[in-house]
Design a protein around this motif. Structure first.
Motif: not given
Length: 171
Positions: A99-107
């Protein structure tokens, strides 16, 4: 006096013919809404996501995103918050099996409202359009795990994605 009593009783009887309990009225409204909603869903643009079941660490994480026009008319959707534009926003929620979210690293683009005409994609009746995108370019998928992708931008694009997709990221 008898005429008034008879007239009163007649009015009372006639007026009760059109009275429904609120429960009956709500049930009829719900059944009407569900039929209308079903018809509207069948006549809208929908989208489907597909991805390989298993992906090796180091390989591209390619998401296939297909939009279908299920109507008899030409329709359009806003490409903002979809893979049909260059990476400009977080349009997916990606979580691992814990259930851990993946970080968004885009603009993250700031937008003007309403969207200009150039931000729309047109689809002919009963046609579809597909695009592939590498999620590693915008999401920090960096450890082996099972991941689930859920589309989160229906309100912006106007597209409905009915199912989430999952894949296993292995060494």
């Amino acid at each position: 006096m008898k005429n008034y009593q008879i007239l009163s009783l007649a009015l009372l009887a006639l007026s009760s013919c059109g009275v429904r309990t609120s429960n009956q009225a709500e049930q009829q409204a719900d059944s009407t809404r569900s039929v209308a909603d079903t018809a509207a869903i069948e006549k809208t643009l929908t989208a489907e996501m597909t991805i390989k079941d298993t992906i090796k660490v180091g390989d591209s994480v390619l998401l296939k995103f297909t939009v279908k026009n299920n109507t008899a008319d030409t329709s359009r959707f806003c490409k903002w918050h979809t893979p049909f534009e260059p990476l400009m926003s977080k349009y997916l929620d990606i979580t691992d099996e814990n259930g851990n979210g993946v970080n968004y690293k885009g603009p993250m683009a700031k937008r003007i409202m309403p969207p200009p005409a150039s931000s729309y994609v047109t689809l002919k009746a009963n046609d579809s359009l597909t695009v592939n995108t590498d999620l590693l370019k915008a999401y920090a998928i960096d450890k082996p795990a099972k991941y689930t992708l859920t589309y989160n931008s229906t309100g912006i694009s106007g597209l409905t994605v009915k199912k989430s997709v999952s894949f296993v990221y292995i060494k």
